[in-house]
Design an enzyme around this catalytic site. Structure first.
Site, PDB file in Angstrom:
ATOM      1  N   GLY A 237      -7.866 -10.001  13.811  1.00 19.28           N
ATOM      2  CA  GLY A 237      -7.885  -9.260  14.896  1.00 19.28           C
ATOM      3  C   GLY A 237      -7.231  -9.885  16.059  1.00 19.28           C
ATOM      4  O   GLY A 237      -6.111  -9.620  16.692  1.00 19.28           O
ATOM      5  N   HIS A 238      -7.788 -11.246  16.283  1.00 20.56           N
ATOM      6  CA  HIS A 238      -7.310 -11.790  17.561  1.00 20.56           C
ATOM      7  C   HIS A 238      -5.874 -12.459  17.219  1.00 20.56           C
ATOM      8  O   HIS A 238      -5.009 -12.349  18.181  1.00 20.56           O
ATOM      9  CB  HIS A 238      -8.185 -13.033  17.685  1.00 20.56           C
ATOM     10  CG  HIS A 238      -9.528 -13.013  18.294  1.00 20.56           C
ATOM     11  ND1 HIS A 238     -10.698 -13.138  17.179  1.00 20.56           N
ATOM     12  CD2 HIS A 238     -10.116 -12.322  19.241  1.00 20.56           C
ATOM     13  CE1 HIS A 238     -11.731 -12.839  17.941  1.00 20.56           C
ATOM     14  NE2 HIS A 238     -11.273 -12.424  19.313  1.00 20.56           N
TER      15      HIS A 238
ATOM     16  N   SER B 272     -14.518  -7.958  13.998  1.00 22.02           N
ATOM     17  CA  SER B 272     -15.275  -8.302  15.275  1.00 22.02           C
ATOM     18  C   SER B 272     -15.965  -9.734  14.910  1.00 22.02           C
ATOM     19  O   SER B 272     -16.547 -10.090  13.853  1.00 22.02           O
ATOM     20  CB  SER B 272     -16.176  -7.262  15.697  1.00 22.02           C
ATOM     21  OG  SER B 272     -17.447  -7.959  16.432  1.00 22.02           O
ATOM     22  N   SER B 273     -16.224 -10.546  15.924  1.00 28.91           N
ATOM     23  CA  SER B 273     -16.662 -11.946  15.726  1.00 28.91           C
ATOM     24  C   SER B 273     -18.301 -11.512  15.272  1.00 28.91           C
ATOM     25  O   SER B 273     -18.730 -12.477  14.699  1.00 28.91           O
ATOM     26  CB  SER B 273     -16.642 -12.592  16.820  1.00 28.91           C
ATOM     27  OG  SER B 273     -15.281 -13.075  17.274  1.00 28.91           O
TER      28      SER B 273
END
Length: 283
Positions: A32-33, A182-183
């Site tokens: 995502g990042h 998500s992390s």
């Protein structure tokens, strides 16, 4: 790629660059990042990323100390994406003295939804983003739609302070089963990870029901969201909210808004075990 922690060194490195594209992160980077980095490259050059776990946006009972810090692995990922500079300041670099001045979002946007359940969160976000913008001086900055409320708050902040930066929204990246990347997904047990996509499926059901009944005047928003909350609780979740809001300002839609076809979004936050997940879906 240069890795820089000093604000002055960063400014020296970027002097003369008038189309910087910036992606702020807290590290522990995933696909995502990296999709944000690719989108940034489409809108500016060079691309600058930051990694800073911002203490100001964590509450007293939140996960600041255990938030994953994976700087070396993050550096390798950013190098592969062609990032020009990684700004990775220490807490002393960012806050050499107590941060007495804060940027506080308006209550109508900052104290609802996430702001209700995480008091002070958006004040911490706005303060660090404003400081990062001051350090990097970007022309464009990319923020993910997964953090929908954060995106709206940062966009309004940039507009009201007349900051010379365009805020670019990025679509949420999902695993094959629909779970938003998500992390914090790393905190999930195997059993919880198998259940986690139900959050997105529930949003999809809310969206479908809104289109089929509420927008046709056959049910209320409150009935639909109450049913979604009940569904999640029945599967062992601890939901904070499931809310349908206007995309323009995140306020509840009026019957007139619904009749006029106002663009809406459904947002949720819920705990699965000890892990709190958020997600949203535009209607």
């Amino acid at each position: 790629m240069k890795v820089i922690s000093s604000i002055q060194e960063l400014r020296d490195q970027l002097r003369g660059q008038n189309r910087v594209a910036f992606v702020p992160t807290m590290g522990n980077l995933h696909e995502g990042h990296l999709s944000l980095m690719r989108l940034a490259r489409q809108h500016g050059d060079p691309v600058v990323a930051s990694i800073f776990v911002n203490r100001l946006q964590f509450g007293p009972n939140e996960d600041f100390d255990k938030y994953p810090r994976t700087l070396q692995a993050d550096i390798e990922k950013l190098q592969k994406e062609g990032v020009y500079v990684l700004f990775a300041p220490t807490e002393r670099d960012m806050y050499p003295e107590p941060q007495e001045y804060r940027v506080e979002p308006p209550h109508d946007l900052g104290d609802i939804l996430e702001g209700e359940f995480r008091p002070g969160f958006f004040k911490g976000v706005c303060t660090v983003v404003m400081k990062l913008f001051s350090c990097v001086q970007p022309r464009v900055a990319v923020f993910g739609k997964k953090d929908y409320q954060q995106l709206m708050i940062v966009r309004r902040m940039a507009n009201q302070f007349a900051l010379p930066v365009d805020i670019i929204p990025a679509e949420t990246v999902r695993a094959e089963d629909g779970l938003a990347l998500s992390s914090r997904n790393a905190y999930l047990s195997n059993e919880e990870r198998a259940e986690a996509p139900e959050l997105y499926r529930t949003l999809g059901q809310v969206r479908q029901t809104m289109l089929e009944t509420v927008l046709q005047g056959q049910a209320s928003v409150e009935e639909v969201t109450a049913k979604a909350l009940e569904h999640l609780r029945g599967r062992g979740w601890q939901p904070d909210y499931v809310a349908v809001r206007r995309r323009s300002d995140l306020q509840p839609p009026t019957p007139e808004n619904i009749a006029a076809g106002e663009p809406l979004v459904v947002l949720t936050a819920a705990k699965l075990g000890k892990t709190r997940l958020i997600d949203n879906l535009e209607i």
